[in-house]
Design a protein around this motif. Structure first.
Motif, PDB file in Angstrom:
ATOM      1  N   LEU A  15      40.642  42.973   1.656  1.00 40.52           N
ATOM      2  CA  LEU A  15      39.657  43.395   0.651  1.00 40.52           C
ATOM      3  C   LEU A  15      39.071  42.190  -0.070  1.00 40.52           C
ATOM      4  O   LEU A  15      37.846  42.094  -0.252  1.00 40.52           O
ATOM      5  CB  LEU A  15      40.307  44.339  -0.357  1.00 40.52           C
ATOM      6  CG  LEU A  15      39.428  44.767  -1.535  1.00 40.52           C
ATOM      7  CD1 LEU A  15      38.220  45.563  -1.052  1.00 40.52           C
ATOM      8  CD2 LEU A  15      40.232  45.584  -2.549  1.00 40.52           C
ATOM      9  N   ALA A  16      39.929  41.250  -0.477  1.00 42.63           N
ATOM     10  CA  ALA A  16      39.449  40.053  -1.175  1.00 42.63           C
ATOM     11  C   ALA A  16      38.512  39.243  -0.274  1.00 42.63           C
ATOM     12  O   ALA A  16      37.454  38.775  -0.714  1.00 42.63           O
ATOM     13  CB  ALA A  16      40.631  39.201  -1.629  1.00 42.63           C
ATOM     14  N   VAL A  17      38.899  39.088   0.989  1.00 42.93           N
ATOM     15  CA  VAL A  17      38.061  38.337   1.928  1.00 42.93           C
ATOM     16  C   VAL A  17      36.736  39.054   2.158  1.00 42.93           C
ATOM     17  O   VAL A  17      35.668  38.422   2.181  1.00 42.93           O
ATOM     18  CB  VAL A  17      38.805  38.148   3.266  1.00 42.93           C
ATOM     19  CG1 VAL A  17      37.885  37.519   4.315  1.00 42.93           C
ATOM     20  CG2 VAL A  17      40.046  37.283   3.064  1.00 42.93           C
ATOM     21  N   LEU A  18      36.789  40.363   2.300  1.00 48.70           N
ATOM     22  CA  LEU A  18      35.576  41.150   2.544  1.00 48.70           C
ATOM     23  C   LEU A  18      34.612  41.064   1.370  1.00 48.70           C
ATOM     24  O   LEU A  18      33.399  40.893   1.561  1.00 48.70           O
ATOM     25  CB  LEU A  18      35.954  42.609   2.816  1.00 48.70           C
ATOM     26  CG  LEU A  18      34.799  43.577   3.091  1.00 48.70           C
ATOM     27  CD1 LEU A  18      34.030  43.157   4.342  1.00 48.70           C
ATOM     28  CD2 LEU A  18      35.331  44.997   3.248  1.00 48.70           C
ATOM     29  N   VAL A  19      35.128  41.180   0.156  1.00 43.49           N
ATOM     30  CA  VAL A  19      34.269  41.097  -1.034  1.00 43.49           C
ATOM     31  C   VAL A  19      33.628  39.712  -1.126  1.00 43.49           C
ATOM     32  O   VAL A  19      32.418  39.587  -1.356  1.00 43.49           O
ATOM     33  CB  VAL A  19      35.081  41.406  -2.305  1.00 43.49           C
ATOM     34  CG1 VAL A  19      34.268  41.082  -3.558  1.00 43.49           C
ATOM     35  CG2 VAL A  19      35.499  42.873  -2.319  1.00 43.49           C
ATOM     36  N   PHE A  20      34.434  38.666  -0.936  1.00 39.36           N
ATOM     37  CA  PHE A  20      33.898  37.302  -1.001  1.00 39.36           C
ATOM     38  C   PHE A  20      32.806  37.080   0.047  1.00 39.36           C
ATOM     39  O   PHE A  20      31.710  36.597  -0.274  1.00 39.36           O
ATOM     40  CB  PHE A  20      35.028  36.294  -0.800  1.00 39.36           C
ATOM     41  CG  PHE A  20      34.550  34.874  -0.649  1.00 39.36           C
ATOM     42  CD1 PHE A  20      34.191  34.118  -1.759  1.00 39.36           C
ATOM     43  CD2 PHE A  20      34.437  34.299   0.618  1.00 39.36           C
ATOM     44  CE1 PHE A  20      33.735  32.809  -1.615  1.00 39.36           C
ATOM     45  CE2 PHE A  20      33.985  32.992   0.764  1.00 39.36           C
ATOM     46  CZ  PHE A  20      33.635  32.248  -0.348  1.00 39.36           C
ATOM     47  N   CYS A  21      33.093  37.433   1.279  1.00 39.85           N
ATOM     48  CA  CYS A  21      32.127  37.202   2.358  1.00 39.85           C
ATOM     49  C   CYS A  21      30.862  38.029   2.159  1.00 39.85           C
ATOM     50  O   CYS A  21      29.747  37.541   2.390  1.00 39.85           O
ATOM     51  CB  CYS A  21      32.759  37.521   3.708  1.00 39.85           C
ATOM     52  SG  CYS A  21      34.072  36.388   4.207  1.00 39.85           S
ATOM     53  N   SER A  22      31.024  39.264   1.731  1.00 35.71           N
ATOM     54  CA  SER A  22      29.857  40.130   1.526  1.00 35.71           C
ATOM     55  C   SER A  22      28.949  39.575   0.434  1.00 35.71           C
ATOM     56  O   SER A  22      27.725  39.532   0.592  1.00 35.71           O
ATOM     57  CB  SER A  22      30.310  41.547   1.168  1.00 35.71           C
ATOM     58  OG  SER A  22      31.052  42.119   2.227  1.00 35.71           O
ATOM     59  N   LEU A  23      29.542  39.145  -0.684  1.00 36.43           N
ATOM     60  CA  LEU A  23      28.745  38.583  -1.767  1.00 36.43           C
ATOM     61  C   LEU A  23      28.029  37.312  -1.326  1.00 36.43           C
ATOM     62  O   LEU A  23      26.862  37.076  -1.667  1.00 36.43           O
ATOM     63  CB  LEU A  23      29.632  38.304  -2.981  1.00 36.43           C
ATOM     64  CG  LEU A  23      30.202  39.529  -3.696  1.00 36.43           C
ATOM     65  CD1 LEU A  23      31.129  39.104  -4.820  1.00 36.43           C
ATOM     66  CD2 LEU A  23      29.081  40.415  -4.233  1.00 36.43           C
TER      67      LEU A  23
END
Length: 303
Positions: free
Chosen positions: A182-190
């Motif tokens: 989740l943390a990686v997904l949020v960072f990459c998406s932003l």
């Protein structure tokens, strides 16, 4: 606490609704993911990094869906007994749930590298490397499930209501398997959305394609959070408090079923994600080709 004694999960009406819901998910999921696999494997002749990730994601979703009838049968027939069928179906189910989560994270990282670091991306991204990443993820997820089984931990919900099998400490495997992606997904998406917003639009068509690409990133993130966050918040609460009340058992039951919907939502997103990012890459690539062919332009290449 055996969840069969809880009023919600033991209610005949709730069980009928649950069966109808899972039956609908099973039919739609098999059709949509089967169609996606057919398109990726039979209709697309060029394999890209994203195709490999999406094929693995479709396989994981299909495997998860195929365990649903066996889990329902085991739950109705054997209740809380630790039968081989129950353990096998639960293990396959959990492995493919967290494999799906891991693959969504891998797609986000691949997208991030392509957009934010296109020069390095040429060396880091290839179909072979994507295949290697998928192989490593399968090994890690299956190994974690085997370790959980050895430690006799099964999170509540299906047929593992035997208190002797409850080991809340190893729920950490589930939490790490979700919160880290989740943390990686949020960072990459932003990062990708920011990069898309900073790119100058050469024409109206490019601006519209970029806007749609950014919208799909947000849509994928929302689907991921809605499907998986409630379940893992309940698991976190159970781990933090040590409670295993009927309220927690019933909430786990409901949120687990919500997470199953991701199998269908993934398949629905396949086409739209592929189309929008392909359009965005193609449109953005035209003006930048004069420099260095735009280093794959937007390089999102979800197609």
């Amino acid at each position: 606490m055996n969840n069969s004694t809880c009023p919600l999960t033991s209610s005949p009406l709730v069980r009928h609704i649950c069966h109808a819901y899972l039956g609908l998910l099973l039919v739609l999921g098999l059709l949509l993911n089967g169609l996606a696999l057919w398109v990726f494997c039979c209709r697309l002749h060029k394999w890209t990094e994203t195709h490999i990730y999406m094929v693995n994601l479709a396989v994981a979703d299909l495997c998860l869906l195929c365990t649903l009838p066996f889990m329902l049968f085991s739950l109705e027939r054997y209740k809380a007994e630790d039968t081989l069928l129950c353990q096998l179906s639960q293990g396959i189910y959990l492995a493919n749930r967290y494999m799906s989560i891991s693959l969504i994270m891998a797609i986000a990282v691949d997208r991030y590298v392509a957009v934010r670091h296109p020069l390095y991306g040429r060396g880091l991204r290839s179909p072979k490397q994507a295949g290697a990443v998928c192989a490593v993820l399968w090994v890690l997820v299956v190994s974690s499930l085997l370790l959980r089984w050895v430690l006799k931990d099964q999170e509540g919900g299906f047929c593992f209501g035997n208190p002797s099998r409850q080991n809340p400490q190893t729920v950490v495997f589930s939490l790490l398997g979700f919160y880290l992606p989740l943390a990686v997904l949020v960072f990459c998406s932003l990062q990708v959305v920011t990069a898309l917003g900073q790119r100058p639009a050469a024409d109206v068509g490019q601006a519209e394609a970029t806007r749609k690409a950014a919208f799909m990133i947000w849509a994928n993130l929302v689907v991921f959070v809605v499907c998986f966050l409630p379940l893992h918040m309940v698991l976190t609460w159970r781990l933090a408090t040590g409670l295993n009340t009927c309220v927690i058992q019933d909430t786990l039951h409901i949120t687990s079923k919500v997470s199953d919907a991701n199998c269908c939502l993934d398949a629905i997103c396949y086409y739209y994600v592929t189309k929008e990012f392909q359009d965005a890459s193609a449109l953005a690539g035209a003006p930048a080709a004069k420099a260095h062919k735009s280093q794959d332009s937007l390089c999102v290449t979800l197609a």
